[in-house]
Scaffold this active site. Sequence first.
Site, PDB file in Angstrom:
ATOM      1  CD  GLU A   1      -2.795   1.374   0.006  1.00 54.96           C
ATOM      2  OE1 GLU A   1      -3.265   0.561  -0.487  1.00 54.96           O
ATOM      3  OE2 GLU A   1      -2.319   2.618  -0.398  1.00 54.96           O
ATOM      4  CB  SER A   2       1.619   3.603  -2.814  1.00 60.39           C
ATOM      5  OG  SER A   2       0.505   4.144  -2.936  1.00 60.39           O
TER       6      SER A   2
ATOM      7  CB  CYS B   1       1.930  -3.129  -7.403  1.00 64.55           C
ATOM      8  SG  CYS B   1       0.168  -3.003  -7.454  1.00 64.55           S
TER       9      CYS B   1
ATOM     10  NE  ARG C   1      -2.871   4.876  -4.057  1.00 65.37           N
ATOM     11  CZ  ARG C   1      -3.715   5.131  -3.083  1.00 65.37           C
ATOM     12  NH1 ARG C   1      -4.375   6.236  -2.969  1.00 65.37           N
ATOM     13  NH2 ARG C   1      -3.940   3.956  -2.270  1.00 65.37           N
TER      14      ARG C   1
ATOM     15  NE  ARG D   1      -6.502  -3.541  -2.943  1.00 68.18           N
ATOM     16  CZ  ARG D   1      -6.468  -4.600  -2.301  1.00 68.18           C
ATOM     17  NH1 ARG D   1      -7.482  -5.446  -2.926  1.00 68.18           N
ATOM     18  NH2 ARG D   1      -5.660  -5.119  -1.652  1.00 68.18           N
TER      19      ARG D   1
ATOM     20  CG  HIS E   1       1.999  -8.019  -7.390  1.00 63.97           C
ATOM     21  ND1 HIS E   1       2.469  -7.273  -6.301  1.00 63.97           N
ATOM     22  CD2 HIS E   1       0.911  -7.193  -7.581  1.00 63.97           C
ATOM     23  CE1 HIS E   1       1.712  -6.484  -5.829  1.00 63.97           C
ATOM     24  NE2 HIS E   1       0.418  -6.074  -6.711  1.00 63.97           N
TER      25      HIS E   1
ATOM     26  CD  GLU F   1       5.757  -8.889  -6.246  1.00 63.38           C
ATOM     27  OE1 GLU F   1       6.130  -8.674  -7.373  1.00 63.38           O
ATOM     28  OE2 GLU F   1       4.989  -8.296  -5.452  1.00 63.38           O
TER      29      GLU F   1
HETATM   30  N1  GLN Z   1      -3.244   0.081  -4.612  1.00 64.12           N
HETATM   31  C1  GLN Z   1      -2.224  -0.050  -3.926  1.00 64.12           C
HETATM   32  C2  GLN Z   1      -1.555   1.411  -3.764  1.00 64.12           C
HETATM   33  O1  GLN Z   1      -2.208   2.443  -4.118  1.00 64.12           O
HETATM   34  C3  GLN Z   1      -1.200  -0.852  -4.755  1.00 64.12           C
HETATM   35  C4  GLN Z   1      -1.530  -2.131  -4.416  1.00 64.12           C
HETATM   36  C5  GLN Z   1      -0.595  -3.233  -4.763  1.00 64.12           C
HETATM   37  O2  GLN Z   1       0.897  -3.013  -4.435  1.00 64.12           O
HETATM   38  N2  GLN Z   1      -0.611  -4.565  -4.904  1.00 64.12           N
HETATM   39  O3  GLN Z   1      -0.518   1.387  -3.131  1.00 64.12           O
END
Ligand code: GLN
Length: 203
Positions: free
Chosen positions: A49-50, A80, A109, A142, A182, A184
């Site tokens: 989550e950024s 991401c 985002r 997301r 991702h 990973e």
């Molecule tokens: N939606 C997340 C964000 O805004 C990113 C999602 C993710 O890294 N899987 O940081």
Amino acid sequence: MRMTIGVLALQGDVREHLRALREAGVEAVPVRRQSELDTVDALVLPGGESTTIDKLLRAFELDEPVRTRLRAGMPAYGSCAGMILLADRVIGGIDGQRTLGGLDLTVRRNAFGRQVDSFETDLVIDGVESSREDPVHAVFIRAPWVEEIGPAATALARVESGPAAGRIVAVRQGSLLATSFHPEVTGDTRVHRLFVEIVRDAL
Ligand code: GLN
């Protein structure tokens, strides 16, 4: 050549990146403080989550040290949330959200929509050994996409079909690499191997 790649370990899928890097044949260590940052040749910014990672970077007083290393040319790979952290500009961030920056682009985002949290597709990625017959399977959770790309950055992959067709989801700018998806989580280490090559060339 010996090299150590750090994974920013404040929040997100840190273990998965450590495992992928080790499978790609390099030493990989978690980074939570500046003394650990000082020991690594390059840094991975994981998915997660950024907004949370941004807050924790500041709380741990790691944001300026990481920015300083990035400005000095440290290679970095963001997946991401990590792509958002490396972007110079963000659409759809929360109030006060900051990024580390470095990539001349604007990310959106949660671009793939909130209802459909996860999206998967096959990609052919420049610089990664991949083709229509042997694509990289990409998992988006997301995820952001690249809304606008500046002249300093290069698109490496675009979504080929569906509502997101044409959207840029992998980019490179010098020693900086970022993907909306991702790698990973799929057990396919080709994107991590590209990053290892980038780091090797930079050292
Ligand atoms: N939606 C997340 C964000 O805004 C990113 C999602 C993710 O890294 N899987 O940081």
